[in-house]
Scaffold this motif. Structure first.
Motif, PDB file in Angstrom:
ATOM      1  N   ALA A  97       0.865  -1.189   0.000  1.00 51.92           N
ATOM      2  CA  ALA A  97       0.000   0.000   0.000  1.00 51.92           C
ATOM      3  C   ALA A  97       0.896   1.231   0.000  1.00 51.92           C
ATOM      4  O   ALA A  97       1.873   1.302   0.744  1.00 51.92           O
ATOM      5  N   ILE A  98       0.576   2.197  -0.858  1.00 48.28           N
ATOM      6  CA  ILE A  98       1.313   3.459  -0.899  1.00 48.28           C
ATOM      7  C   ILE A  98       0.382   4.576  -0.440  1.00 48.28           C
ATOM      8  O   ILE A  98      -0.691   4.785  -1.019  1.00 48.28           O
ATOM      9  N   LEU A  99       0.797   5.259   0.613  1.00 43.72           N
ATOM     10  CA  LEU A  99       0.033   6.392   1.136  1.00 43.72           C
ATOM     11  C   LEU A  99       0.503   7.660   0.422  1.00 43.72           C
ATOM     12  O   LEU A  99       1.692   7.962   0.401  1.00 43.72           O
ATOM     13  N   GLY A 100      -0.420   8.390  -0.157  1.00 45.06           N
ATOM     14  CA  GLY A 100      -0.039   9.646  -0.798  1.00 45.06           C
ATOM     15  C   GLY A 100      -0.396   9.658  -2.266  1.00 45.06           C
ATOM     16  O   GLY A 100      -0.818   8.659  -2.827  1.00 45.06           O
ATOM     17  N   SER A 101      -0.279  10.841  -2.808  1.00 44.91           N
ATOM     18  CA  SER A 101       0.283  12.066  -2.251  1.00 44.91           C
ATOM     19  C   SER A 101      -0.849  12.934  -1.670  1.00 44.91           C
ATOM     20  O   SER A 101      -1.814  12.401  -1.152  1.00 44.91           O
ATOM     21  N   ASP A 102      -0.714  14.260  -1.805  1.00 42.86           N
ATOM     22  CA  ASP A 102      -1.674  15.254  -1.319  1.00 42.86           C
ATOM     23  C   ASP A 102      -1.520  15.449   0.190  1.00 42.86           C
ATOM     24  O   ASP A 102      -0.622  14.903   0.810  1.00 42.86           O
ATOM     25  N   GLU A 103      -2.435  16.235   0.764  1.00 39.43           N
ATOM     26  CA  GLU A 103      -2.331  16.605   2.184  1.00 39.43           C
ATOM     27  C   GLU A 103      -2.960  15.548   3.081  1.00 39.43           C
ATOM     28  O   GLU A 103      -3.724  15.858   3.999  1.00 39.43           O
ATOM     29  N   ILE A 104      -2.627  14.290   2.841  1.00 37.31           N
ATOM     30  CA  ILE A 104      -3.276  13.206   3.591  1.00 37.31           C
ATOM     31  C   ILE A 104      -2.874  13.164   5.058  1.00 37.31           C
ATOM     32  O   ILE A 104      -3.529  12.494   5.852  1.00 37.31           O
ATOM     33  N   LYS A 125       2.854  -4.688   3.431  1.00 40.39           N
ATOM     34  CA  LYS A 125       3.876  -3.649   3.497  1.00 40.39           C
ATOM     35  C   LYS A 125       3.252  -2.304   3.136  1.00 40.39           C
ATOM     36  O   LYS A 125       2.449  -2.203   2.208  1.00 40.39           O
ATOM     37  N   ILE A 126       3.666  -1.260   3.859  1.00 43.95           N
ATOM     38  CA  ILE A 126       3.100   0.078   3.636  1.00 43.95           C
ATOM     39  C   ILE A 126       4.227   1.092   3.538  1.00 43.95           C
ATOM     40  O   ILE A 126       5.144   1.106   4.368  1.00 43.95           O
ATOM     41  N   CYS A 127       4.157   1.938   2.505  1.00 44.58           N
ATOM     42  CA  CYS A 127       5.110   3.042   2.406  1.00 44.58           C
ATOM     43  C   CYS A 127       4.360   4.315   2.048  1.00 44.58           C
ATOM     44  O   CYS A 127       3.157   4.289   1.734  1.00 44.58           O
ATOM     45  N   ALA A 128       5.038   5.435   2.110  1.00 47.07           N
ATOM     46  CA  ALA A 128       4.406   6.726   1.822  1.00 47.07           C
ATOM     47  C   ALA A 128       5.262   7.497   0.830  1.00 47.07           C
ATOM     48  O   ALA A 128       6.481   7.576   0.997  1.00 47.07           O
ATOM     49  N   TYR A 129       4.599   8.040  -0.187  1.00 44.33           N
ATOM     50  CA  TYR A 129       5.320   8.876  -1.146  1.00 44.33           C
ATOM     51  C   TYR A 129       4.647  10.253  -1.224  1.00 44.33           C
ATOM     52  O   TYR A 129       3.469  10.362  -1.567  1.00 44.33           O
ATOM     53  N   GLU A 153       7.081   2.911   5.878  1.00 40.45           N
ATOM     54  CA  GLU A 153       8.361   3.269   5.234  1.00 40.45           C
ATOM     55  C   GLU A 153       8.137   4.561   4.460  1.00 40.45           C
ATOM     56  O   GLU A 153       7.379   4.576   3.482  1.00 40.45           O
ATOM     57  N   ILE A 154       8.729   5.649   4.917  1.00 41.09           N
ATOM     58  CA  ILE A 154       8.506   6.946   4.286  1.00 41.09           C
ATOM     59  C   ILE A 154       9.580   7.201   3.223  1.00 41.09           C
ATOM     60  O   ILE A 154      10.754   7.386   3.546  1.00 41.09           O
ATOM     61  N   ILE A 155       9.175   7.159   1.970  1.00 43.65           N
ATOM     62  CA  ILE A 155      10.119   7.371   0.864  1.00 43.65           C
ATOM     63  C   ILE A 155      10.586   8.816   0.850  1.00 43.65           C
ATOM     64  O   ILE A 155      11.761   9.122   0.658  1.00 43.65           O
TER      65      ILE A 155
END
Length: 359
Positions: A97-104, A125-129, A153-155
């Motif tokens: 799962a990828i969190l983002g983008s925008d003002e989430i 697995k979860i990361c943020a872009y 995991e913050i990219i």
């Protein structure tokens, strides 16, 4: 990999849609299968377009804007066909799962108080872009989501205020990355060729505009013999108020003589198409964008005059500098993104091999 993106792709504005589309295109170019998690109900989504009827004032507004908002709702709803949407029951098939983008991560906004934006989603697995916390928030309001965010995991994040938030909240160092809309060349967007408005026009893409600027825009358009066209957000003083699909919005920018905007993504797509423009800064994210892209000559100044206003609109910006700066940031962000994705893939392959060995 099978990847689900958690983002407000179904919102009532072009930026949210286009950043989701750009992320999708980027990931598919790398060979991944991309899905979008339906994190809100159709009823909640509809409220974004029509508003509430909980007072006499809001009821009058609802009735007066109903025709325009109904058209906008259908236009944006039709545009969702490009996304492969999944619900809770289909998450088990996802690998990332990828969190983002925008003002989430702007927890001050009711929409983004949903735990799913902070990693509470049933995916291995979860990361943020490129998430953003907006103009900043009270740290204590994040207490309930700290544990979830710690597992993400913050990219990289989209702005400096979010860099600082992550460091204070999670004691993690993170880097700045470009918004997904800047990750891919503009030629990757499937923009319609057809011209929507036959006359020459000045495009207006903005929420609030000062009375002074309204008068300047009207005067400038009159002097240049241009129609004023407001898109997505209604402005009664404009010659035309229209709502088109997000991709048609890009063609409206392309065919405009010049653009007036106050928004982050309005600025991005104006710059990507090398248009003459005036940007009125109303947020930190727009200010930061113009700084690193080298586009600060296109902005309002303290005690700005009409003469300065028309000078900005009449001169073609230095888009060579913009492209140079963008290329550097795009390469850096793309490399960071691909590096994390490759690492996750290798971890999963290793896990599968171990499972096979144990069986």
């Amino acid at each position: 990999m099978k990847i689900t993106i958690v983002t407000p792709y179904d919102s009532a504005n072009y930026g949210a849609y286009l950043q989701a589309l750009a992320n999708k295109i980027f990931l598919e170019e790398l060979g991944h299968s991309v899905f979008f998690y339906k994190w809100r109900s159709p009823k909640k989504r509809k409220q974004l377009f029509f508003g509430k009827k909980d007072s006499i004032k809001n009821l009058i507004k609802y009735v007066m804007k109903y025709k325009y908002n109904a058209h906008k709702y259908h236009v944006f709803s039709d545009a969702l066909d490009i996304f492969h949407e999944i619900d809770e029951n289909e998450l088990s098939a996802m690998e990332l799962a990828i969190l983002g983008s925008d003002e989430i991560w702007n927890i001050n906004v009711n929409t983004f108080q949903n735990p799913v934006f902070y990693g509470e989603i049933n995916v291995p697995k979860i990361c943020a872009y490129a998430p953003s916390a907006g103009n900043g928030a009270e740290l204590e309001r994040y207490n309930s989501v700290c544990c979830s965010l710690a597992q993400v995991e913050i990219i990289g994040v989209r702005d400096q205020s979010t860099v600082e938030l992550v460091e204070k909240l999670l004691n993690k160092k993170t880097k700045l990355v470009v918004d997904p809309t800047l990750l891919i060349p503009f030629s990757y967007y499937p923009v319609p060729n057809k011209r929507i408005i036959s006359e020459k026009y000045m495009l207006i893409y903005s929420y609030d505009i000062s009375k002074e600027h309204i008068e300047w825009i009207k005067r400038y358009a009159h002097e240049k013999k241009l129609k004023t066209v407001a898109v997505c957000m209604q402005h009664g003083w404009c010659d035309k108020n229209i709502c088109v699909s997000p991709l048609e919005f890009l063609s409206l920018i392309r065919d405009a003589e010049c653009v007036y905007t106050t928004t982050f993504h309005g600025s991005i797509f104006t710059f990507l198409q090398h248009k003459r423009c005036y940007v009125d800064i109303k947020s930190t994210k727009v200010k930061d964008l113009l700084a690193w892209t080298g586009m600060t000559n296109q902005v309002n100044r303290v005690n700005c005059t009409y003469e300065r206003f028309i000078k900005i609109l009449d001169i073609q910006p230095n888009y060579n500098l913009f492209e140079e700066n963008l290329l550097i940031r795009r390469k850096q962000s793309s490399s960071m993104y691909q590096e994390i994705l490759t690492k996750i893939e290798k971890m999963q392959e290793s896990g599968k091999r171990n499972d096979l060995y144990m069986s």
